[in-house]
Design an enzyme around this catalytic site. Structure first.
Site, PDB file in Angstrom:
ATOM      1  CG  MET A   7      -1.898  -1.170   1.191  1.00  0.00           C
ATOM      2  SD  MET A   7      -3.432  -0.832   2.042  1.00  0.00           S
ATOM      3  CE  MET A   7      -2.842  -0.533   3.691  1.00  0.00           C
ATOM      4  CB  SER A  44       4.556  -0.772  11.218  1.00  0.00           C
ATOM      5  OG  SER A  44       3.278  -0.259  10.926  1.00  0.00           O
ATOM      6  CG  HIS A  62       7.059  -2.039   2.316  1.00  0.00           C
ATOM      7  ND1 HIS A  62       6.917  -1.024   3.235  1.00  0.00           N
ATOM      8  CD2 HIS A  62       5.855  -2.653   2.247  1.00  0.00           C
ATOM      9  CE1 HIS A  62       5.678  -1.010   3.678  1.00  0.00           C
ATOM     10  NE2 HIS A  62       5.009  -1.987   3.113  1.00  0.00           N
ATOM     11  NE  ARG A  94      -2.406   1.583  10.256  1.00  0.00           N
ATOM     12  CZ  ARG A  94      -2.838   0.601   9.461  1.00  0.00           C
ATOM     13  NH1 ARG A  94      -2.261  -0.585   9.513  1.00  0.00           N
ATOM     14  NH2 ARG A  94      -3.837   0.785   8.617  1.00  0.00           N
ATOM     15  CB  VAL A 117      12.639  -5.668   8.408  1.00  0.00           C
ATOM     16  CG1 VAL A 117      13.871  -4.791   8.613  1.00  0.00           C
ATOM     17  CG2 VAL A 117      12.844  -6.598   7.222  1.00  0.00           C
ATOM     18  CD  GLN A 133      -6.108  -3.454   2.652  1.00  0.00           C
ATOM     19  OE1 GLN A 133      -6.021  -3.926   1.541  1.00  0.00           O
ATOM     20  NE2 GLN A 133      -5.131  -3.605   3.553  1.00  0.00           N
ATOM     21  CG  ASP A 180       0.731  -7.282   7.839  1.00  0.00           C
ATOM     22  OD1 ASP A 180       0.245  -6.677   8.800  1.00  0.00           O
ATOM     23  OD2 ASP A 180       1.443  -6.731   6.988  1.00  0.00           O
TER      24      ASP A 180
END
Ligand code: PAF
Length: 283
Positions: free
Chosen positions: A28, A186, A35, A188, A177, A62, A151
């Site tokens: 996303m 993350s 990533h 977030r 990681v 989502q 996740d």
């Protein structure tokens, strides 16, 4: 690196590249080192002759009505640099109205694995994930795809979707990681205040301690392991608000039974508006 902005362009890219091994990394955006590790793993799997495709799409389906869809970080310029530096061949970054037609009427529903853990507090979330990932699989026409183990529930559900809907795609789970203090990377994490950031590594610390109690101390009672984690979070992270701490069978995501082969613990804790998740396998 090819930058593809719509479905028509992607279809023509896919047809030109038919026959070339393709490894896919769905994201996303708001990319970080976690990533980057997924893209490098995909590069390794694809080899020099294969293609690595990364999708960047904040999937409205989502997000619940009170979640952070509009606030979700969008950092396309930086994302493209990370993709390029880590070996991506093509980026698919469509607009929402290109992927979802206004009169669309078909979507996927997951009826078992999504009812616990994050799914319990985010109803519909994994239906949205399955729907977009199935669409992306159909569009990208990949042979393999990589997902982060952070996740954990999402990875289990994607594996189940691939099995149940007969996608001919190999799914790889890639290790989480972490920052130097153990906090899982993350998108977030950027929402955390300095005090919250200082307390957030308790998730990893508490999970490691529970694993030690399980492996070295022989503790098999899930309720005891769960309480240990809750106690440590309460003691070391007063700013944290626990959403869940669950000891589960790694494949069913339900309470472990006598036939359970691998036990996992998954946690979700709010720090302010940021909901952080982490997990550990007890092996
Ligand atoms: O993990 C994510 O970033 C998303 O859930 C995914 C798999 C890209 C689907 O939107």
């Amino acid at each position: 690196m090819n930058i593809i902005n719509n479905v028509r362009q992607l279809r023509s890219w896919s047809s030109i590249n038919r026959g070339t091994r393709c490894v896919f990394v769905p994201t996303m955006g708001a990319l970080h080192e976690g990533h980057a590790a997924l893209i490098r793993a995909a590069r390794e799997l694809a080899g020099q002759s294969g293609n690595v495709v990364v999708s960047i799409f904040v999937n409205p389906l989502q997000f619940g009505p009170n979640e952070d869809f509009s606030k979700y970080p969008r950092t396309l310029v930086e994302d493209l640099a990370i993709c390029r530096d880590n070996g991506a061949d093509a980026i698919f970054a469509p607009k929402a109205d290109d992927l979802y037609l206004p009169d669309r009427s078909i979507q996927l529903f997951e009826t078992s694995l999504s009812k616990t853990l994050c799914g319990a507090s985010r109803p519909g979330h994994f239906d949205g994930v399955c729907t977009v990932v199935a669409k992306l699989f159909n569009l990208v026409q990949c042979d393999e795809a990589v997902f982060g183990k952070k996740d954990y529930q999402q990875l289990a559900i994607i594996r189940r979707m691939v099995r149940d809907l007969d996608f001919n795609i190999v799914i790889h789970g890639i290790d989480t990681v972490r920052e130097a203090d153990g906090l899982a990377m993350s998108s977030r994490n950027r929402y955390l205040s300095a005090d919250e950031r200082a307390q957030a590594p308790v998730l990893r610390a508490a999970l490691l301690k529970a694993r030690e109690a399980y492996i070295k101390g022989g503790e098999r009672d899930g309720k005891v392991l769960r309480q240990m984690i809750l106690d440590q979070i309460a003691a070391e992270a007063p700013l944290g608000r626990v959403d869940y701490v669950e000891v589960v069978d790694a494949s069913t995501l339900q309470t472990p039974t006598e036939t359970t082969e691998l036990v996992a613990i998954a946690v979700a804790v709010f720090f302010g508006s940021a909901r952080l998740i982490d997990n550990i396998e007890l092996k």
